[in-house]
Design a protein around this motif. Sequence first.
Motif, PDB file in Angstrom:
ATOM      1  N   ALA A  95       0.899  -1.345  -0.151  1.00  0.00           N
ATOM      2  CA  ALA A  95       0.012   0.149   0.052  1.00  0.00           C
ATOM      3  C   ALA A  95       0.985   1.049  -0.084  1.00  0.00           C
ATOM      4  N   ALA A  96       2.041   1.314   0.949  1.00  0.00           N
ATOM      5  CA  ALA A  96       2.981   2.578   0.867  1.00  0.00           C
ATOM      6  C   ALA A  96       3.507   2.483  -0.714  1.00  0.00           C
ATOM      7  N   ARG A  97       4.038   1.415  -1.321  1.00  0.00           N
ATOM      8  CA  ARG A  97       4.467   1.765  -2.478  1.00  0.00           C
ATOM      9  C   ARG A  97       3.711   2.114  -3.594  1.00  0.00           C
ATOM     10  N   LEU A  98       2.463   1.682  -3.506  1.00  0.00           N
ATOM     11  CA  LEU A  98       1.429   2.214  -4.472  1.00  0.00           C
ATOM     12  C   LEU A  98       1.113   3.556  -4.248  1.00  0.00           C
ATOM     13  N   ALA A  99       0.932   4.109  -2.910  1.00  0.00           N
ATOM     14  CA  ALA A  99       0.593   5.509  -2.524  1.00  0.00           C
ATOM     15  C   ALA A  99       1.821   6.366  -3.004  1.00  0.00           C
ATOM     16  N   THR A 100       3.203   5.755  -3.008  1.00  0.00           N
ATOM     17  CA  THR A 100       4.330   6.694  -3.391  1.00  0.00           C
ATOM     18  C   THR A 100       4.203   6.836  -5.025  1.00  0.00           C
ATOM     19  N   VAL A 101       4.118   5.720  -5.732  1.00  0.00           N
ATOM     20  CA  VAL A 101       3.878   5.911  -6.922  1.00  0.00           C
ATOM     21  C   VAL A 101       2.750   6.791  -7.422  1.00  0.00           C
ATOM     22  N   ALA A 102       1.574   6.683  -6.977  1.00  0.00           N
ATOM     23  CA  ALA A 102       0.294   7.784  -7.190  1.00  0.00           C
ATOM     24  C   ALA A 102       0.961   9.113  -6.979  1.00  0.00           C
ATOM     25  N   ASP A 184      -1.554 -14.695  -0.177  1.00  0.00           N
ATOM     26  CA  ASP A 184      -0.079 -14.373  -0.544  1.00  0.00           C
ATOM     27  C   ASP A 184       0.112 -14.243  -2.175  1.00  0.00           C
ATOM     28  N   ALA A 185      -0.350 -15.225  -2.898  1.00  0.00           N
ATOM     29  CA  ALA A 185      -0.307 -15.293  -4.042  1.00  0.00           C
ATOM     30  C   ALA A 185      -0.694 -14.047  -4.994  1.00  0.00           C
ATOM     31  N   GLU A 186      -1.809 -13.538  -4.591  1.00  0.00           N
ATOM     32  CA  GLU A 186      -2.351 -12.335  -5.115  1.00  0.00           C
ATOM     33  C   GLU A 186      -1.471 -11.044  -4.590  1.00  0.00           C
ATOM     34  N   LEU A 187      -0.774 -11.174  -3.524  1.00  0.00           N
ATOM     35  CA  LEU A 187      -0.179 -10.118  -2.954  1.00  0.00           C
ATOM     36  C   LEU A 187       1.241  -9.941  -3.988  1.00  0.00           C
ATOM     37  N   GLU A 188       1.734 -11.118  -4.016  1.00  0.00           N
ATOM     38  CA  GLU A 188       2.981 -11.213  -4.734  1.00  0.00           C
ATOM     39  C   GLU A 188       2.559 -10.692  -6.312  1.00  0.00           C
ATOM     40  N   ALA A 189       1.666 -11.073  -6.940  1.00  0.00           N
ATOM     41  CA  ALA A 189       1.093 -10.670  -8.149  1.00  0.00           C
ATOM     42  C   ALA A 189       1.169  -8.818  -8.256  1.00  0.00           C
ATOM     43  N   ILE A 190       0.512  -8.500  -7.407  1.00  0.00           N
ATOM     44  CA  ILE A 190       0.430  -6.874  -7.045  1.00  0.00           C
ATOM     45  C   ILE A 190       1.812  -6.510  -6.990  1.00  0.00           C
ATOM     46  N   SER A 191       2.617  -7.179  -6.041  1.00  0.00           N
ATOM     47  CA  SER A 191       4.160  -6.755  -5.936  1.00  0.00           C
ATOM     48  C   SER A 191       4.918  -6.694  -7.251  1.00  0.00           C
ATOM     49  N   ARG A 192       4.577  -7.804  -8.313  1.00  0.00           N
ATOM     50  CA  ARG A 192       5.219  -7.900  -9.582  1.00  0.00           C
ATOM     51  C   ARG A 192       4.819  -6.633 -10.339  1.00  0.00           C
ATOM     52  N   ALA A 193       3.448  -6.395 -10.409  1.00  0.00           N
ATOM     53  CA  ALA A 193       2.725  -5.351 -11.048  1.00  0.00           C
ATOM     54  C   ALA A 193       3.350  -3.952 -10.662  1.00  0.00           C
ATOM     55  N   LEU A 194       4.043  -3.880  -9.320  1.00  0.00           N
ATOM     56  CA  LEU A 194       4.496  -2.583  -9.134  1.00  0.00           C
ATOM     57  C   LEU A 194       6.196  -2.321  -9.256  1.00  0.00           C
ATOM     58  N   ASP A 195       6.512  -3.555 -10.089  1.00  0.00           N
ATOM     59  CA  ASP A 195       8.016  -3.333 -10.131  1.00  0.00           C
ATOM     60  C   ASP A 195       8.335  -2.253 -11.348  1.00  0.00           C
ATOM     61  N   PRO A 196       9.424  -1.609 -11.054  1.00  0.00           N
ATOM     62  CA  PRO A 196       9.837  -0.340 -11.802  1.00  0.00           C
ATOM     63  C   PRO A 196       9.806  -0.799 -13.389  1.00  0.00           C
ATOM     64  N   ALA A 197      10.266  -2.007 -13.765  1.00  0.00           N
ATOM     65  CA  ALA A 197      10.069  -2.318 -15.058  1.00  0.00           C
ATOM     66  C   ALA A 197       8.653  -2.414 -15.714  1.00  0.00           C
ATOM     67  N   VAL A 198       7.748  -2.909 -14.831  1.00  0.00           N
ATOM     68  CA  VAL A 198       6.437  -2.969 -15.487  1.00  0.00           C
ATOM     69  C   VAL A 198       5.775  -1.446 -15.600  1.00  0.00           C
ATOM     70  N   LEU A 199       6.049  -0.672 -14.457  1.00  0.00           N
ATOM     71  CA  LEU A 199       5.611   0.618 -14.402  1.00  0.00           C
ATOM     72  C   LEU A 199       6.066   1.559 -15.375  1.00  0.00           C
ATOM     73  N   ALA A 200       7.395   1.125 -15.839  1.00  0.00           N
ATOM     74  CA  ALA A 200       7.810   2.273 -17.072  1.00  0.00           C
ATOM     75  C   ALA A 200       7.143   2.079 -18.210  1.00  0.00           C
ATOM     76  N   THR A 201       6.403   0.831 -18.498  1.00  0.00           N
ATOM     77  CA  THR A 201       5.418   0.830 -19.605  1.00  0.00           C
ATOM     78  C   THR A 201       4.100   1.492 -19.433  1.00  0.00           C
ATOM     79  N   VAL A 202       3.615   2.016 -18.275  1.00  0.00           N
ATOM     80  CA  VAL A 202       2.489   2.551 -18.317  1.00  0.00           C
ATOM     81  C   VAL A 202       2.317   3.977 -17.751  1.00  0.00           C
ATOM     82  N   THR A 203       3.508   4.391 -16.930  1.00  0.00           N
ATOM     83  CA  THR A 203       3.585   5.629 -16.272  1.00  0.00           C
ATOM     84  C   THR A 203       4.432   6.564 -17.089  1.00  0.00           C
ATOM     85  N   LEU A 204       4.598   7.887 -16.512  1.00  0.00           N
ATOM     86  CA  LEU A 204       5.476   8.851 -16.845  1.00  0.00           C
ATOM     87  C   LEU A 204       6.924   8.973 -16.650  1.00  0.00           C
ATOM     88  N   ARG A 205       7.297   7.754 -15.702  1.00  0.00           N
ATOM     89  CA  ARG A 205       8.478   7.565 -15.083  1.00  0.00           C
ATOM     90  C   ARG A 205       9.773   7.901 -16.130  1.00  0.00           C
TER      91      ARG A 205
END
Length: 471
Positions: A95-102, A184-205
């Motif tokens: 949740a903290a990582r998601l809030a930081t990206v947002a 935990d499997a769903e949490l791990e999937a969300i963690s992978r979705a917050l990986d910088p390499a994945v975020l680079a494809t959808v955000t303005l980073r």
Amino acid sequence: MVLGAVLAASALNLALGAAWLAALAGVWAIRRRVPIGAGAVLGVVAALGVVGADRGWFEPPPAASYGEDEADWLRRHFWGGHGAPAGPGFRDTLAARLATVAEEERQTPAIELERRAAAAVALVRGLERLRRRAAGPVSALETAVRRLAFTLTSPEFRNLDARRARSERYLMELAARLDLAQDDAELEAISRALDPAVLATVTLRAVREDLARVDEATRAVFRALGGGNVTVTATSVLAVDDVRGEAATEVRYRMEAAPPARITRIEPAGLHPLVAGDRGRRQVTVAVDGGPPRQVSGAGAVGLEVLAHRIEIVDHRARSAVGEGIRTPLRRIPFSTLRLDPGRAAGRLLVTLQVDGAPGAEALLPVDLPAARLLEVAAPPRALFWVGAPGTLQSTDALDVWRVATSEAFIADGLRVELAPPMRVFRNPAFAALRPYLYQPSLAASLTLVGLAALTAVLASRRRTAAPGSG
């Protein structure tokens, strides 16, 4: 009279009444064995009082929250307290990582990115006449600007508004998944979705990173020309009035640009906007190089009449502040507690800098505003009971002022302040002087209670002795 004092103290703090009863039981036990025991105890207490007053034994104990009574004090000192708080779980970390990206996405609107990119291109052109003085840094700036231009002209970044809208939808979907995640499997999937390499494809980073390189190269040019970075300091002062139900925060930002750079414009829109409960009362003033302050709107650009080396921005806002009642099983009279905002990190301001000797060379740079360092908290006279920051209290007939001793900035969830009830009996010099002894265990309070218990036993024995003769 003795019983009246004990009853009054017990009404304020039941622990005092319980301690007096325990002391009275002890004195009576001594008196049964030694007839003059009560008088001896009273004499010892009086002697200790004289010696202690001379040697400074009875200094007020350190201030503590009204919500921490004697039972909490005993648990903390003799039974190890409540134990260490548990660390954040995996869900909280996500949740903290998601809030930081947002928050990163929120702070970089598309129009701002485009303006900063255009300003960087114009700066490179304007620095041509100064290339001899800083050839290497100017070339590095040109390289950074070309890389930024290449990113902005690539297909995925040609429409920044659409890209930002997609990133917002993506982050909202992740937040919804996190709320509903069951294993935990769903949490791990969300963690992978917050990986910088994945975020680079959808955000303005990618654009932000390129702009950061441009900003760093721009600062290097200014340093090569003999200047330095724009520095900002922030201090804050709080005022609370529980009678009017209002709290005010005044944050003072001091911004300085070292020659040969001068500030030509600032955009105060980076200051925190008003939120619900602020009553819409806000005033932002700007003073240039020590001159008189002038009020600005707090949004849009503020052009300066002269090129400035130093700017002072004062953000004053008032909001409604209704305290929550606080009491414990041993302290039945409710005090009030408020959580105040001493000036969180306010994001960033866009500042336009101009280089001396190059009128066309202007740089549009983001300047991060630090969290304000709290200086003092003011309240009505004799109102402040406890402040959640180390400091000293200066109380007068006009005002209570808590001067903070630490130099740390308060960010997290605000500063907690506790106030005595707004009644004359609780807000007078005598009660203010006695408060530390009434609500914190101390040698002075202990000796006083033992002395009152011994005096009660002495007076009771005299009445019994006088009773037969009176009949």
